[in-house]
Write an enzyme that holds these catalytic residues in place. Structure first.
Site, short mmCIF file in Angstrom:
data_model
loop_
_atom_site.label_atom_id
_atom_site.label_comp_id
_atom_site.label_asym_id
_atom_site.label_seq_id
_atom_site.Cartn_x
_atom_site.Cartn_y
_atom_site.Cartn_z
N HIS A 1 42.55 1.36 41.61
CA HIS A 1 43.79 2.28 42.29
C HIS A 1 43.98 0.35 42.34
O HIS A 1 43.95 0.04 44.32
CB HIS A 1 44.15 2.66 43.76
CG HIS A 1 43.31 4.06 43.47
ND1 HIS A 1 44.26 4.94 43.73
CD2 HIS A 1 42.41 4.56 43.55
CE1 HIS A 1 43.80 6.36 43.11
NE2 HIS A 1 42.55 6.05 42.51
N CYS B 1 43.99 5.37 37.60
CA CYS B 1 42.99 6.68 38.44
C CYS B 1 43.21 7.89 37.51
O CYS B 1 42.78 7.93 36.26
CB CYS B 1 43.49 7.08 39.73
SG CYS B 1 41.84 7.82 40.20
#
Ligand SMILES: *[C@@H]1O[C@H](CO)[C@@H](O)[C@H](O)[C@H]1NC(C)=O
Ligand SMILES: *[C@@H]1O[C@H](CO)[C@@H](O)[C@H](O)[C@H]1NC(C)=O
Ligand SMILES: *[C@@H]1O[C@H](CO)[C@@H](O)[C@H](O)[C@H]1NC(C)=O
Length: 352
Positions: free
Chosen positions: A275, A162
């Site tokens: 994620h 991320c």
């Protein structure tokens, strides 16, 4: 009285044993040893044998995770201006694949931090929001060091999740304004594989074909970002497009497409806009997928990372590793708030 009972039992037992032996050649370990002794008297190693471990691999890999500014809970846990944190999900992600973690505390004295970098076999950059100041500088310096280690002959992997992905695009693309806005906060998404791009030598190589297929149809990965980079922008930036091979794209809430997974051509560096760690280890958002398929995604991604770290030739002193492991710290449970991370490690001081 017992003696009378035992005699017939023992007699029938021994009869049974000899008939089993005769019929199916099932041998007790002691009998097997004897038989091998008889058969191959020149062999000195007998009995069950385990394969010799691959001496080129490191079976005790350690991963450095760079801490992120703040307490991970908007001041609910700690307001110290120098607090930094690692969400415990990243630690569990690494541990679940057979490695241990050393926190690389971003605002520690630099010599301390870089000494710790010598104790690990790979690095993980977490999610978060910080894109400037000391944090950015440290992420950039650690990245350069990782490339140096690989150039010098080590196989030293980096995973960037991320924010980590976004920072790498800024650093490698040499453009702090390269990111674009996307509407992908708190959203599960698919991964669309780039046509005709081989997944050999990438994080996806050991995914079962069924799961690869499902990744493009089911929402098995968790997104939580306001920024990203479009495939066009990545292609146009030559530094980026020479460094990274695009593996997948995803679409945001407005159907705008962004790059979601990249793999460096020449380094064991993989960056995820999504994620991988959340599916198995975070519960604060109802959007996080927790299906068996989704958990397998977390597990395959973690396993590939640590398989790369096992190839690192770095063999740091065991005691120094123990002194710096994250087990020297205690995570804080903050999941009762029903949002954010479930557990975080908070760092406000140098070594405990
Ligand atoms: C941090 O500061 C905020 C705002 O002043 C306050 O509400 C919160 O309780 C503080 N957190 C801690 C752990 O003291
Ligand atoms: C992918 O490969 C196939 C078969 O070689 C080809 O027909 C197709 O045009 C390729 N697609 C792209 C986007 O390059
Ligand atoms: C944070 O501040 C405290 C108090 O000023 C200090 O003792 C500690 O060493 C600092 N920690 C870091 C990581 O800079």
């Amino acid at each position: 009285m017992w003696g009378y009972l035992w005699i017939p039992i023992l007699f029938s037992l021994s009869k049974e044993f000899s008939s089993v032996e005769a019929q199916s050649k099932i041998l007790l370990p002691s009998q097997r040893q004897q038989q091998q002794n008889d058969a191959v008297s020149s062999l000195s190693v007998l009995g069950p044998r385990c394969p010799v471990p691959d001496s080129k691999l490191n079976y005790r890999p350690v991963i450095g995770i760079v801490t992120h500014p703040g307490d991970g809970a908007s001041g609910r846990l700690n307001n110290a201006t120098n607090a930094s944190y690692i969400a415990a999900s990243y630690v569990k992600f690494v541990e679940s694949a057979g490695a241990r973690v050393i926190p690389l505390i971003y605002n520690e004295p630099e010599d301390v931090l870089f000494e710790k970098l010598e104790l690990v076999n790979g690095v993980l950059y977490t999610g978060g929001w910080a894109k400037d100041g000391l944090y950015y500088e440290i992420v950039e310096k650690v990245f350069k060091k990782i490339l140096e280690k690989n150039d010098a002959g080590d196989h030293f992997p980096l995973y960037a999740h991320c924010l980590g992905f976004e920072l790498l695009t800024m650093i490698i693309g040499k453009d702090k304004n390269i990111l674009e806005s996307f509407n992908a906060a708190d959203q599960a998404s698919t991964l669309q594989f780039i046509e005709n791009t081989s997944i050999e030598g990438t994080v996806f190589q050991r995914f079962p074909p069924q799961l690869i297929k499902k990744l493009s149809t089911d929402c098995l990965v968790m997104q939580n970002h306001h920024y990203g980079i479009s495939p066009e922008t990545l292609r146009k930036n030559l530094d980026l497009s020479r460094f990274f091979k695009m593996l997948t794209t995803s679409a945001d809430e407005d159907n705008k497409v962004y790059v979601s997974t990249v793999q460096a051509y020449d380094y064991p560096v993989t960056a995820f806009q999504w994620h991988p760690e959340k599916n198995a280890f975070e519960w604060g958002s109802s959007a996080i997928p927790h299906s068996e398929d989704a958990i397998e995604v977390t597990q395959h991604v973690a396993n590939y990372f640590i398989s790369e770290a096992r190839r690192s030739v770095n063999r740091p002193p065991a005691q120094k590793v123990l002194d710096n492991l994250i087990y020297n710290y205690r995570p804080t449970f903050c999941g009762k708030a029903g949002k954010g991370f479930d557990e975080v490690y908070i760092f406000t001081q140098h070594q405990p």
